[in-house]
Design a protein around this motif. Structure first.
Motif, PDB file in Angstrom:
ATOM      1  N   ARG A  29       0.869  -1.185   0.000  1.00 57.92           N
ATOM      2  CA  ARG A  29       0.000   0.000   0.000  1.00 57.92           C
ATOM      3  C   ARG A  29       0.903   1.232   0.000  1.00 57.92           C
ATOM      4  NH1 ARG A  29      -2.405  -3.093   4.051  1.00 57.92           N
ATOM      5  NH2 ARG A  29      -1.554  -1.676   5.617  1.00 57.92           N
ATOM      6  N   LEU A  30       1.582   1.424  -1.108  1.00 62.42           N
ATOM      7  CA  LEU A  30       2.426   2.620  -1.224  1.00 62.42           C
ATOM      8  C   LEU A  30       1.534   3.850  -1.058  1.00 62.42           C
ATOM      9  CD1 LEU A  30       4.765   1.762  -4.249  1.00 62.42           C
ATOM     10  CD2 LEU A  30       5.106   1.253  -1.828  1.00 62.42           C
ATOM     11  N   ALA A  31       2.098   4.895  -0.462  1.00 62.04           N
ATOM     12  CA  ALA A  31       1.301   6.067  -0.093  1.00 62.04           C
ATOM     13  C   ALA A  31       0.507   6.620  -1.271  1.00 62.04           C
ATOM     14  CB  ALA A  31       2.210   7.156   0.461  1.00 62.04           C
ATOM     15  N   LEU A  32      -0.776   6.844  -1.020  1.00 66.12           N
ATOM     16  CA  LEU A  32      -1.690   7.549  -1.925  1.00 66.12           C
ATOM     17  C   LEU A  32      -2.007   6.786  -3.211  1.00 66.12           C
ATOM     18  CD1 LEU A  32      -0.234  11.161  -1.393  1.00 66.12           C
ATOM     19  CD2 LEU A  32      -1.861   9.892   0.015  1.00 66.12           C
ATOM     20  N   THR A  33      -1.728   5.488  -3.221  1.00 63.23           N
ATOM     21  CA  THR A  33      -2.176   4.632  -4.324  1.00 63.23           C
ATOM     22  C   THR A  33      -3.616   4.187  -4.051  1.00 63.23           C
ATOM     23  OG1 THR A  33      -1.309   2.750  -3.109  1.00 63.23           O
ATOM     24  CG2 THR A  33       0.141   3.717  -4.787  1.00 63.23           C
ATOM     25  N   ASP A  34      -4.190   3.452  -5.003  1.00 65.48           N
ATOM     26  CA  ASP A  34      -5.543   2.916  -4.801  1.00 65.48           C
ATOM     27  C   ASP A  34      -5.588   1.996  -3.586  1.00 65.48           C
ATOM     28  OD1 ASP A  34      -6.349   4.287  -6.999  1.00 65.48           O
ATOM     29  OD2 ASP A  34      -6.371   2.548  -8.353  1.00 65.48           O
ATOM     30  N   GLU A  35      -4.495   1.238  -3.381  1.00 65.21           N
ATOM     31  CA  GLU A  35      -4.462   0.308  -2.242  1.00 65.21           C
ATOM     32  C   GLU A  35      -4.436   1.088  -0.921  1.00 65.21           C
ATOM     33  OE1 GLU A  35      -2.404   0.129  -4.905  1.00 65.21           O
ATOM     34  OE2 GLU A  35      -3.407  -1.581  -5.864  1.00 65.21           O
ATOM     35  N   ASP A  36      -3.665   2.172  -0.897  1.00 68.64           N
ATOM     36  CA  ASP A  36      -3.635   3.024   0.304  1.00 68.64           C
ATOM     37  C   ASP A  36      -5.027   3.604   0.541  1.00 68.64           C
ATOM     38  OD1 ASP A  36      -2.634   4.499   2.493  1.00 68.64           O
ATOM     39  OD2 ASP A  36      -1.947   6.146   1.237  1.00 68.64           O
ATOM     40  N   LYS A  37      -5.671   4.046  -0.534  1.00 73.45           N
ATOM     41  CA  LYS A  37      -7.036   4.588  -0.397  1.00 73.45           C
ATOM     42  C   LYS A  37      -7.975   3.536   0.196  1.00 73.45           C
ATOM     43  CE  LYS A  37     -11.129   5.816  -3.127  1.00 73.45           C
ATOM     44  NZ  LYS A  37     -11.862   6.328  -1.989  1.00 73.45           N
ATOM     45  N   ALA A  38      -7.852   2.286  -0.291  1.00 74.06           N
ATOM     46  CA  ALA A  38      -8.735   1.225   0.220  1.00 74.06           C
ATOM     47  C   ALA A  38      -8.478   1.011   1.712  1.00 74.06           C
ATOM     48  CB  ALA A  38      -8.511  -0.065  -0.564  1.00 74.06           C
ATOM     49  N   GLY A  39      -7.205   1.051   2.122  1.00 75.61           N
ATOM     50  CA  GLY A  39      -6.875   0.921   3.546  1.00 75.61           C
ATOM     51  C   GLY A  39      -7.434   2.082   4.347  1.00 75.61           C
ATOM     52  N   ARG A  40      -7.317   3.282   3.797  1.00 74.78           N
ATOM     53  CA  ARG A  40      -7.845   4.476   4.466  1.00 74.78           C
ATOM     54  C   ARG A  40      -9.365   4.386   4.627  1.00 74.78           C
ATOM     55  NH1 ARG A  40      -5.067   9.544   3.864  1.00 74.78           N
ATOM     56  NH2 ARG A  40      -2.858   9.204   3.532  1.00 74.78           N
ATOM     57  N   ASP A  41     -10.037   3.966   3.533  1.00 77.08           N
ATOM     58  CA  ASP A  41     -11.506   3.874   3.587  1.00 77.08           C
ATOM     59  C   ASP A  41     -11.939   2.912   4.687  1.00 77.08           C
ATOM     60  OD1 ASP A  41     -11.522   5.603   1.455  1.00 77.08           O
ATOM     61  OD2 ASP A  41     -12.140   4.113  -0.049  1.00 77.08           O
ATOM     62  N   LEU A  42     -11.224   1.773   4.765  1.00 72.60           N
ATOM     63  CA  LEU A  42     -11.554   0.774   5.787  1.00 72.60           C
ATOM     64  C   LEU A  42     -11.344   1.362   7.185  1.00 72.60           C
ATOM     65  CD1 LEU A  42     -12.276  -2.188   6.430  1.00 72.60           C
ATOM     66  CD2 LEU A  42      -9.837  -2.750   6.208  1.00 72.60           C
ATOM     67  N   LEU A  43     -10.212   2.022   7.381  1.00 72.06           N
ATOM     68  CA  LEU A  43      -9.920   2.617   8.688  1.00 72.06           C
ATOM     69  C   LEU A  43     -10.971   3.658   9.067  1.00 72.06           C
ATOM     70  CD1 LEU A  43      -8.042   3.094  11.135  1.00 72.06           C
ATOM     71  CD2 LEU A  43      -6.841   4.797   9.734  1.00 72.06           C
ATOM     72  N   CYS A  44     -11.327   4.522   8.123  1.00 73.44           N
ATOM     73  CA  CYS A  44     -12.306   5.576   8.431  1.00 73.44           C
ATOM     74  C   CYS A  44     -13.665   4.960   8.773  1.00 73.44           C
ATOM     75  CB  CYS A  44     -12.451   6.544   7.257  1.00 73.44           C
ATOM     76  SG  CYS A  44     -10.981   7.564   7.033  1.00 73.44           S
ATOM     77  N   ARG A  45     -14.002   3.874   8.067  1.00 73.06           N
ATOM     78  CA  ARG A  45     -15.282   3.202   8.380  1.00 73.06           C
ATOM     79  C   ARG A  45     -15.237   2.657   9.801  1.00 73.06           C
ATOM     80  NH1 ARG A  45     -16.934  -1.917   7.584  1.00 73.06           N
ATOM     81  NH2 ARG A  45     -15.521  -2.526   5.897  1.00 73.06           N
ATOM     82  N   TRP A  46     -14.149   1.984  10.143  1.00 71.55           N
ATOM     83  CA  TRP A  46     -14.025   1.436  11.502  1.00 71.55           C
ATOM     84  C   TRP A  46     -14.070   2.557  12.545  1.00 71.55           C
ATOM     85  CZ3 TRP A  46      -9.272  -2.176  10.311  1.00 71.55           C
ATOM     86  CH2 TRP A  46      -9.726  -3.387   9.786  1.00 71.55           C
ATOM     87  N   MET A  47     -13.423   3.670  12.240  1.00 74.91           N
ATOM     88  CA  MET A  47     -13.433   4.797  13.191  1.00 74.91           C
ATOM     89  C   MET A  47     -14.858   5.296  13.413  1.00 74.91           C
ATOM     90  SD  MET A  47     -10.118   7.037  12.049  1.00 74.91           S
ATOM     91  CE  MET A  47      -8.507   6.792  12.829  1.00 74.91           C
ATOM     92  N   ARG A  48     -15.588   5.469  12.298  1.00 72.21           N
ATOM     93  CA  ARG A  48     -16.969   5.987  12.424  1.00 72.21           C
ATOM     94  C   ARG A  48     -17.851   4.985  13.152  1.00 72.21           C
ATOM     95  NH1 ARG A  48     -15.717   8.258   6.967  1.00 72.21           N
ATOM     96  NH2 ARG A  48     -15.286  10.457   7.421  1.00 72.21           N
ATOM     97  N   ASP A  49     -17.616   3.679  12.901  1.00 70.32           N
ATOM     98  CA  ASP A  49     -18.388   2.642  13.607  1.00 70.32           C
ATOM     99  C   ASP A  49     -18.222   2.750  15.122  1.00 70.32           C
ATOM    100  OD1 ASP A  49     -19.245   1.602  11.229  1.00 70.32           O
ATOM    101  OD2 ASP A  49     -17.903  -0.144  11.243  1.00 70.32           O
ATOM    102  N   GLU A  50     -17.066   3.262  15.552  1.00 69.29           N
ATOM    103  CA  GLU A  50     -16.826   3.414  16.999  1.00 69.29           C
ATOM    104  C   GLU A  50     -17.255   4.791  17.497  1.00 69.29           C
ATOM    105  OE1 GLU A  50     -16.023   0.989  19.106  1.00 69.29           O
ATOM    106  OE2 GLU A  50     -16.088  -0.297  17.318  1.00 69.29           O
ATOM    107  N   GLY A  51     -17.914   5.544  16.637  1.00 70.11           N
ATOM    108  CA  GLY A  51     -18.423   6.849  17.046  1.00 70.11           C
ATOM    109  C   GLY A  51     -17.378   7.952  17.005  1.00 70.11           C
TER     110      GLY A  51
END
Ligand code: GLV
Ligand code: MN
Ligand code: MN
Length: 403
Positions: A29-51
């Motif tokens: 997941r090199l920085a700012l690639t599609d793979e990094d974006k997918a990792g970011r999206d997952l993290l942000c979803r998990w963060m929002r799930d925890e309020g």
């Protein structure tokens, strides 16, 4: 109170599947690639799930914020990075971010709301594998470099950080303050595992300096150009690599030098390479020796070119001075490891970390757990689940003392 080790490892595994390559067993997941974006999206979803409230700043740093009961208290921040090198293990960086999230999940299920806010941070481009300088997100967060300079950094194909942030939708405008910072990380070196110790209390990080450079000679025919008529740039770079090794060994005291990228051009079997680009990475903990090493590296780059009559150019691509972490934070982590009945040892980090820049403006510490065989920046990177759980419990109990 204890964290949930199974939940932690299952999140690490889920993140580890993003960018996974079954052929190499690593993930990229090199920085700012599609793979990094997918990792970011997952993290942000998990963060929002925890309020958590998710904020993204101008360099794409992600902050998940859990409000405390007293807005006048500065937040306690836990974090690291989720970008990776090529064919990385599952833990480098991810452990610190998801360890922070696991602390939040634990507080949520125990319905604990401390006075201070808590922040889980994922800093942009810690690895520096695609864009230099490395630790870009924390460098910006610490306001060590102008935003414009970082946004205009280019990868090998000429694409800028700014363009990629826009493309993946992570160029934001919102940051968050910090009162103190804790970074949980795998050691990435051999000591804890070799000595059978569960927790590393990190007292400081060695300095890092990176250069990129290029030698210019003459491309010519491999069959018909006599050896004494050549201006072979690859041979000069090969000499530089060996000289850099000698330099690190002669400076001693843990000095290390690495040339990780070498690219002869035109990269053809029967052509003497007329151009050769290279990178050089030098590290040392002692401030004076670090300065001496940097001077000597630059002299070597020049002298290896001169020996073969080559032209050259080089520039410093990244630099992070050695740091010593806040004594009180170091003692706190040691006392929490003891409270949990875990053996620990104080140590200096060989790898660089976002904590290096955070420590310039807030009390900072790192917690290490063993890396099996000291392997890291490779698919073989591994840390036992029990060690992951132990380190995260030390993080939880350190945080509980700070909030
Ligand atoms: C980061 O992983 C570094 O130390 O190069
Ligand atoms: Mn890391
Ligand atoms: Mn790394």
């Amino acid at each position: 109170m204890r964290i949930n080790g199974e939940r932690l490892i299952s999140s690490i595994r889920a993140m580890g599947s993003v960018g996974f390559n079954p052929e190499t067993g690593g993930r990229t997941r090199l920085a700012l690639t599609d793979e990094d974006k997918a990792g970011r999206d997952l993290l942000c979803r998990w963060m929002r799930d925890e309020g958590l409230e998710v904020k993204i700043d101008e360099i794409g740093n992600i902050f998940g914020i859990r409000e405390g009961s007293d807005p006048s208290e500065l937040p306690v921040m836990m974090g690291s990075h989720i970008d990776t090198v090529r064919d990385a293990g599952m833990f480098d960086g991810v452990y610190g971010v998801l360890g922070g999230l696991e602390v939040i999940r634990t507080l949520n299920e125990n319905e604990v709301t401390p006075k201070s806010s808590l922040v889980v941070a994922a800093f942009t481009n810690e690895e520096g594998a695609r864009f230099q300088p490395d630790m870009m997100g924390s460098l910006y967060y610490a306001r060590k470099v102008e935003l414009g300079e970082l946004l205009s950094s280019r990868d090998d194909s000429g694409i800028t950080v700014g363009e990629e942030l826009d493309r993946i939708g992570y160029g934001g405008a919102y940051s968050t303050p910090v009162g103190c910072y804790l970074e949980l990380h795998v050691e990435q070196g051999p000591r804890l595992h070799a000595e059978g110790v569960s927790i590393g209390i990190v007292e400081g990080v060695q300095g890092l300096a990176w250069w990129t450079g290029e030698y210019y000679g003459e491309s010519n025919h491999a069959g018909s150009t006599p050896m004494e008529m050549r201006k072979d740039t690859l041979l000069a770079v090969a000499e530089l690599a060996l000289e850099a090794e000698k330099l690190a060994l002669s400076l001693g005291r843990g000095s290390v030098a690495t040339m990780g990228r070498i690219a002869p051009r035109p990269d053809i079997i029967n052509i003497v390479p007329g151009k050769c680009s290279f990178t050089l990475d030098f590290r040392q903990f002692d401030g004076e020796l670090f300065e001496e090493g940097k001077r000597e590296v630059e002299k070597l780059i020049v002298s290896c070119a001169a020996r073969r009559g080559l032209k050259y150019c080089f520039k410093k691509a990244a630099e992070a001075a050695p740091v010593i972490f806040d004594r009180g934070m170091v003692e706190l982590v040691g006392s929490r490891a003891a409270f949990l009945g875990l053996d620990s040892m104080k140590m200096i980090s060989g790898a660089s970390h976002d904590a290096q820049f955070l420590s310039s403006f807030c009390p900072t510490v790192m917690i290490f757990v063993p890396s099996v065989g000291g392997r890291s920046h490779c698919p073989e990177e591994w840390t036992d689940v029990k060690d992951l759980e132990n380190g995260c419990n030390v993080l939880l109990h350190s945080v509980l003392e700070l909030v």
